[in-house]
Write a protein that holds these residues in place. Structure first.
Motif, short mmCIF file in Angstrom:
data_model
loop_
_atom_site.label_atom_id
_atom_site.label_comp_id
_atom_site.label_asym_id
_atom_site.label_seq_id
_atom_site.Cartn_x
_atom_site.Cartn_y
_atom_site.Cartn_z
N UNK A 81 0.84 -1.20 0.00
CA UNK A 81 0.00 0.00 0.00
C UNK A 81 0.88 1.26 0.00
N UNK A 82 0.42 2.26 -0.68
CA UNK A 82 1.15 3.52 -0.74
C UNK A 82 1.03 4.21 0.62
N UNK A 83 2.18 4.61 1.14
CA UNK A 83 2.18 5.37 2.39
C UNK A 83 2.24 6.83 2.01
N UNK A 84 1.31 7.57 2.52
CA UNK A 84 1.14 8.95 2.10
C UNK A 84 1.63 9.89 3.19
N UNK A 85 2.50 10.80 2.83
CA UNK A 85 2.91 11.87 3.73
C UNK A 85 1.81 12.93 3.65
N UNK A 86 0.97 12.95 4.66
CA UNK A 86 -0.22 13.81 4.61
C UNK A 86 0.13 15.30 4.55
N UNK A 87 1.23 15.72 5.14
CA UNK A 87 1.60 17.13 5.07
C UNK A 87 1.94 17.53 3.64
N UNK A 88 2.74 16.70 2.97
CA UNK A 88 3.09 17.01 1.57
C UNK A 88 1.85 16.90 0.68
N UNK A 89 1.02 15.90 0.95
CA UNK A 89 -0.18 15.73 0.15
C UNK A 89 -1.14 16.90 0.33
N UNK A 90 -1.27 17.38 1.58
CA UNK A 90 -2.14 18.52 1.85
C UNK A 90 -1.64 19.76 1.11
N UNK A 136 1.34 13.16 -7.26
CA UNK A 136 2.35 12.21 -7.71
C UNK A 136 3.59 12.19 -6.83
N UNK A 137 3.86 13.29 -6.15
CA UNK A 137 5.11 13.38 -5.43
C UNK A 137 4.96 13.07 -3.94
N UNK A 138 3.91 12.34 -3.58
CA UNK A 138 3.75 11.95 -2.18
C UNK A 138 4.92 11.04 -1.80
N UNK A 139 5.45 11.26 -0.62
CA UNK A 139 6.62 10.50 -0.17
C UNK A 139 6.18 9.12 0.26
N UNK A 140 6.51 8.11 -0.53
CA UNK A 140 6.06 6.75 -0.25
C UNK A 140 7.04 6.01 0.65
N UNK A 141 8.22 6.59 0.91
CA UNK A 141 9.19 5.94 1.75
C UNK A 141 8.98 6.24 3.22
N UNK A 142 8.35 7.37 3.52
CA UNK A 142 8.14 7.77 4.91
C UNK A 142 6.79 7.29 5.38
N UNK A 143 6.72 6.78 6.61
CA UNK A 143 5.41 6.37 7.12
C UNK A 143 4.52 7.57 7.34
N UNK A 144 3.22 7.35 7.20
CA UNK A 144 2.25 8.42 7.39
C UNK A 144 2.08 8.74 8.86
N UNK A 145 1.32 9.77 9.20
CA UNK A 145 1.12 10.17 10.59
C UNK A 145 0.35 9.14 11.37
#
Length: 145
Positions: A81-90, A136-145
């Motif tokens: 599953x894609x891990x979404x960095x919610x701050x970058x996504x927001x 497209x540029x959500x950070x998939x390497x960092x775990x989400x909040x």
């Protein structure tokens, strides 16, 4: 000068094929059916065999399509599953809506069926945007909040 016998034979065979083809196409359906009956061909049996063959081919094609769909679904389930960095996504979401104040209001209201808290909808919308490829540029390497 010697003649090429193979070439002559090929031309004769092509002419014979053309003649037979012309004769076949000149024959009416009724004449063909009558000749088949006279030759002892059971047209009803032949028709039923043909329909059964078509039916079986359809079933095989359906099973093949179904197997391909199952394989695709299995490959999709196997993807992490894609891990979404919610701050970058927001931040990306805000960029998408920049300059169009009405869009944000309409989108969140539609997502909530025009009631409830817009902030509560944000995480779900961000995940949907990421899944759709809008972010497209959500950070998939960092775990989400």
């Amino acid at each position: 000068m010697t003649r090429d016998r193979t070439s002559d034979d090929t031309k004769k065979l092509a002419n014979l094929d053309k003649f037979v083809e012309e004769q076949l196409f000149a024959t009416t359906d009724e004449e063909l059916l009558r000749e088949a009956s006279e030759d002892g061909i059971d047209l009803t049996k032949l028709r039923n065999e043909h329909l059964a063959s078509l039916s079986e081919a359809g079933k095989v094609a359906g099973r093949n399509r179904q197997a391909a769909i199952r394989d695709e679904m299995a490959r999709d389930r196997a993807k992490p599953p894609a891990v979404l960095d919610l701050n970058r996504a927001r931040s990306k979401y805000e960029q998408l809506l920049a300059g169009n104040d009405n869009a944000a209001t309409r989108m969140t209201m539609a997502a909530r069926n025009q009631d409830g808290d817009a902030e509560a909808d944000m995480d779900g919308m961000l995940e949907d945007f990421a899944e759709l490829g809008l972010i497209k540029d959500a950070d998939k390497d960092k775990p989400g909040p």
